[in-house]
Structure formats: C-alpha cells, structure tokens
Design an enzyme around this catalytic site. Structure first.
Site, PDB file in Angstrom:
ATOM      1  N   GLY A  16       1.424  -5.671  -0.682  1.00  0.00           N
ATOM      2  CA  GLY A  16       1.243  -4.246  -0.581  1.00  0.00           C
ATOM      3  C   GLY A  16       0.025  -3.813   0.785  1.00  0.00           C
ATOM      4  CB  SER A  17      -3.291  -4.196   0.459  1.00  0.00           C
ATOM      5  OG  SER A  17      -4.046  -3.583  -0.149  1.00  0.00           O
ATOM      6  CG  HIS A  71     -12.579  19.122 -21.009  1.00  0.00           C
ATOM      7  ND1 HIS A  71     -13.321  19.600 -19.245  1.00  0.00           N
ATOM      8  CD2 HIS A  71     -11.987  20.066 -21.398  1.00  0.00           C
ATOM      9  CE1 HIS A  71     -12.166  20.015 -19.482  1.00  0.00           C
ATOM     10  NE2 HIS A  71     -11.599  21.109 -20.389  1.00  0.00           N
ATOM     11  N   GLY A  72     -15.508  16.451 -24.347  1.00  0.00           N
ATOM     12  CA  GLY A  72     -15.707  16.011 -25.563  1.00  0.00           C
ATOM     13  C   GLY A  72     -14.407  14.942 -25.787  1.00  0.00           C
ATOM     14  CD  GLU A 128       2.117   7.397   6.036  1.00  0.00           C
ATOM     15  OE1 GLU A 128       3.301   7.141   6.500  1.00  0.00           O
ATOM     16  OE2 GLU A 128       2.080   6.915   6.334  1.00  0.00           O
ATOM     17  CB  ALA A 165      11.079   1.078   0.137  1.00  0.00           C
ATOM     18  CG  MET A 166       5.863   1.277   3.559  1.00  0.00           C
ATOM     19  SD  MET A 166       6.407   0.678   4.995  1.00  0.00           S
ATOM     20  CE  MET A 166       6.912   2.034   5.473  1.00  0.00           C
ATOM     21  CB  THR A 167       4.900  -1.393  -2.340  1.00  0.00           C
ATOM     22  OG1 THR A 167       4.004  -0.411  -1.174  1.00  0.00           O
ATOM     23  CG2 THR A 167       3.681  -2.829  -2.798  1.00  0.00           C
TER      24      THR A 167
END
Ligand SMILES: Cc1cc2nc3c(=O)[nH]c(=O)nc-3n(C[C@H](O)[C@H](O)[C@H](O)COP(=O)(O)OP(=O)(O)OC[C@H]3O[C@@H](n4cnc5c(N)ncnc54)[C@H](O)[C@@H]3O)c2cc1C
Length: 385
Positions: free
Chosen positions: A132-133, A338-339, A242, A125-127
């Site tokens: 975040g960045s 794939h349309g 990572e 858990a960082m964000t």
C-alpha cells in the site's frame, strides 16, 4: 473565527449544496449503511444539480470553474449534511482529474460527459494485498500485446469498488524497472475483470470498499492514460490536490463533531448543571476550538495556494497530517464528552468516531506524510552514501 477566503457567490453556492445534501443524501443514510453501498442514483442527481466535477470543461457538461473553493464547499457540506460514504470527492477530485488532465482528446470526449453527469462512477486502484504505502512493490502487471495490454493481478481496499464503471488501475509495465508503471482505464464488463465481495469495515459503512481481480484482461490501447511507463510521475502530479482533499474532509468532520458536541454539553445535565459548565469540559472545548480555528486557516490558505498552482506536495502533506490527527483527537474528546451515549450507534458522534479512524491511514498514512515533510527538510536517508 470567521473564514475569510469565500466570496458571496461561494456562500450562495454553499446554501444550494447544503439543500441538496439535506434533501437527496441525508434521508438515505441509514438504508445505505445497512446495504453497505449508496444508490447509484445519487451520483445522477448530483450530476444533474451540477455538483460533479465543477471544474470540468463546459463542452463536457461541467461549469468550467477552476476555483477549488467550490469543490471544498461540496466536500464540507457532504460531510456535514450528507454522508461521508457518498464519495463525491473521490469521483470529482481524486479520479476524474486523471482522465481530464492525462487523457487524450478521444478519451476525454468518450468519458468526461458521463462522468460529469454521474452516469459513470469512478474509482482508482493502487493498493494491493501485498503493498500500500510502498507502491514500488506493486505486483499487478500489464504486458504490451500489440493492439492491447494484458492485465493480471489484484487490488484491495478499493473505494467505490462495487459501483465503479471506470477504474484507473495502476500496473507495472516494465519488469526491468521498479518505477515503470502505467495507468489503465478498466471498465465494468471487460472480460477477466471481477469484483470481490464488499469488505466489512470499522467505519464508512455506506461506502462500498472491495477487492478487484484482473485475469488476462485485454485493455485496449485506447484505454491507456498518457505514457504507459510514466505512472509514478503522473501519480506525483496529483498528490498535492489529493492530500488537500483528504485534509478538507478531516477538518469538516472535526468541526461538525465539535458543533454537535457543543450542543450536547449545553443540554446534558449532571450534578444539577450542564456538563459543559464543568471546568474540564470547558477547557477541552476551548482547546479544540483553538486548534480547529488555527488549522482551518491553514487549510483555507492551502486551497487558495492550489488555485494559484502554488501548493507543494509538502504543504499538502502538512495539511493532511495535521487535519487527520486533529480529527482523531476531536472525535475521541467528543465521544468522551458524550459519555455512554457516545458509544451508542444511534448517536452521530459514535459513527463519526468510527469513520474518522481511516483518515490517518488512507491517502497516505501519517507516517508517510512525516516522511515526505522530513525529506523536504533535507533529511533524506535514501541519499546517504
Ligand atoms: C476504507 C479504505 C479505503 C481505501 N480506498 C482506497 C482506494 O480507493 N484506492 C486505493 O488504491 N487504496 C485505497 N485504500 C488503501 C490505503 O490507501 C492503504 O491502506 C494505505 O495507503 C496504507 O497502505 P497499507 O494498508 O498497505 O499499509 P502498510 O503500507 O502496510 O503500512 C502499515 C504501517 O506501516 C507504516 N509504514 C509503512 N511504510 C513506512 C515507512 N516508510 N516509514 C514509517 N512507517 C511506515 C504505515 O504508516 C502503517 O502504519 C483504502 C483503504 C481503506 C482502509
């Protein structure tokens, strides 16, 4: 192009991993997607099959094989034949190394056996809602209270946030320094630790992503990883691996999408012939094949460089940037080929397209990858007068 970095023992291992993914993961995907979370038991089964943390020491139940090609194979086979929402690579390659490489003997002996067996599931858990960045903007803080650290704050977008038993939480430990950061092992059941609801996402439907809240959580001193002010340095230590893990996943997803689209364009007919035989389809497929083959060589060489402890964060950022961007492009092309079927949830390509969008955002956005690569060229604006 045939891949040249694997030995016969790797190919045998790939067969057994494929069998595991087909038998123990694939049959559950629809149910997991509806539930928004995988079964805990799949971690136990993967542990029993020797697929969690192959690199871990034998005394903890691992195979003690420091050859990342085995982990590469697990990531690839899980994406191709298992489920991208079964976040085995987060557990084995993004979080467990923090405990195995930064943890002291007591922490390793206490936690690693249950991590390798799948009894304890991991998250990191960082964000936070506000950052975040830019991790230096983190607000979650831990105060030294003698025999414990008092943790306060919140985290968001945390993969395995609902299932995780042990979470490596980054928190500010020195109010005077932007870079004074500690890594704390928060365990399920600790007083003051709460999980929010599962977050509703564009893709990765079977992956439990959640908010986490810490209100006066007393984290014992025995749950601090390494020095409580060295978190930034520790994070940097694991960045190359990572980013390579993310790149391996993107390549595997892109190659899988390419292969199933090749089958589709050979089968599907329009104007009396297979759609793959239109020059446009052929050219699009050819261009993708060329780009996938070239980049796969770079990724495979990066795995060998990691084995030799020679993979730099910049090299890994190149891998992550190019693989995630190629994944996005391939998914878009494959949906187009794939349309209308490509827009239908029952077709795998539709789900893969949704799942792929996050690859350019998490584990460092494409823009952050470019910053890292650009700065390594001596183009660092932070060093201007
Ligand atoms: C499904 C999912 C799972 C996740 N899992 C985890 C997890 O397990 N643990 C965890 O800690 N986090 C996790 N994250 C969070 C993820 O790592 C962050 O979302 C990501 O790092 C981007 O941060 P942000 O969302 O705050 O975007 P921001 O940092 O706000 O960025 C927004 C935009 O600004 C750009 N930008 C920011 N800084 C710069 C700059 N210096 N130069 C140029 N452009 C810039 C970005 O590239 C982006 O385009 C997850 C996210 C998702 C969606």
């Amino acid at each position: 192009m045939r891949r040249h970095t694997f030995e016969p023992e790797h190919e045998q291992f790939r067969d057994s991993v494929r069998h595991f993914m087909q038998a123990e993961v694939a049959p559950h995907v629809d149910r997991w997607r509806a539930a928004g979370v995988v079964d805990r038991e799949v971690y136990l089964k993967a542990g029993a099959a020797g697929l969690l943390c192959t690199w871990a020491d034998e005394k903890f139940g691992g195979a003690g094989i420091e050859d990342f090609r085995f982990e590469q194979i697990i990531i690839e086979e899980n994406i191709r034949h298992g489920d991208i929402g079964f976040y085995i690579n987060l557990h084995s390659n993004l979080v467990a190394p923090y405990i195995a490489k930064l943890g002291n003997e007591e922490q390793q002996a206490r936690l690693m056996p249950a991590i390798v067996s799948g009894e304890k599931i991991l998250a990191v858990a960082m964000t936070e809602p506000g950052t975040g960045s830019d991790l230096a903007g983190m607000k979650t803080r831990a105060e030294d209270r003698g025999d414990h650290w008092l943790l306060n704050g919140s985290k968001t977008y945390i993969s395995n946030g609902i299932l995780a038993d042990v979470i490596v939480v980054a928190a500010r430990t020195d109010p005077a320094s932007k870079h004074g950061l500690g890594l704390f092992l928060v365990e399920g059941g600790m007083e003051g630790f709460e999980r929010g609801a599962k977050l509703n996402k564009m893709g990765l439907r079977s992956q439990d992503t959640a908010e986490l809240f810490f209100n006066d959580v007393k984290v014992p001193k025995a749950n601090v990883l390494g020095e409580p002010t060295m978190g930034f340095r520790y994070l940097a230590r694991f960045l190359a691996q990572e980013r390579l893990v993310a790149a391996i996943g993107s390549m595997s997803a892109a190659q899988t999408a390419f292969d199933l689209t090749l089958d589709y364009v050979k089968e599907r007919k329009a104007f009396g012939r297979p759609i793959g035989t239109f020059q446009n389809s052929r050219f699009v497929m050819a261009q993708m094949r060329a780009e996938l083959d070239a980049l796969q060589c770079y990724i495979d060489q990066s795995v060998l460089a990691l084995n030799a402890s020679e993979l730099t964060p910049e090299d890994a950022s190149v891998a992550k940037l190019l693989a995630s961007e190629l994944e996005g492009k391939v998914m878009d092309n494959c949906v187009q080929l794939h349309g209308g079927a490509g827009y239908m949830d029952e077709y795998r390509i539709c789900r893969m397209y949704q799942d792929a969008r996050i690859s350019r955002i998490f584990a460092g956005t494409s823009e952050i990858m470019k910053e890292i690569i650009g700065r390594s060229l001596g183009l660092d604006d932070r060093k201007l007068g």
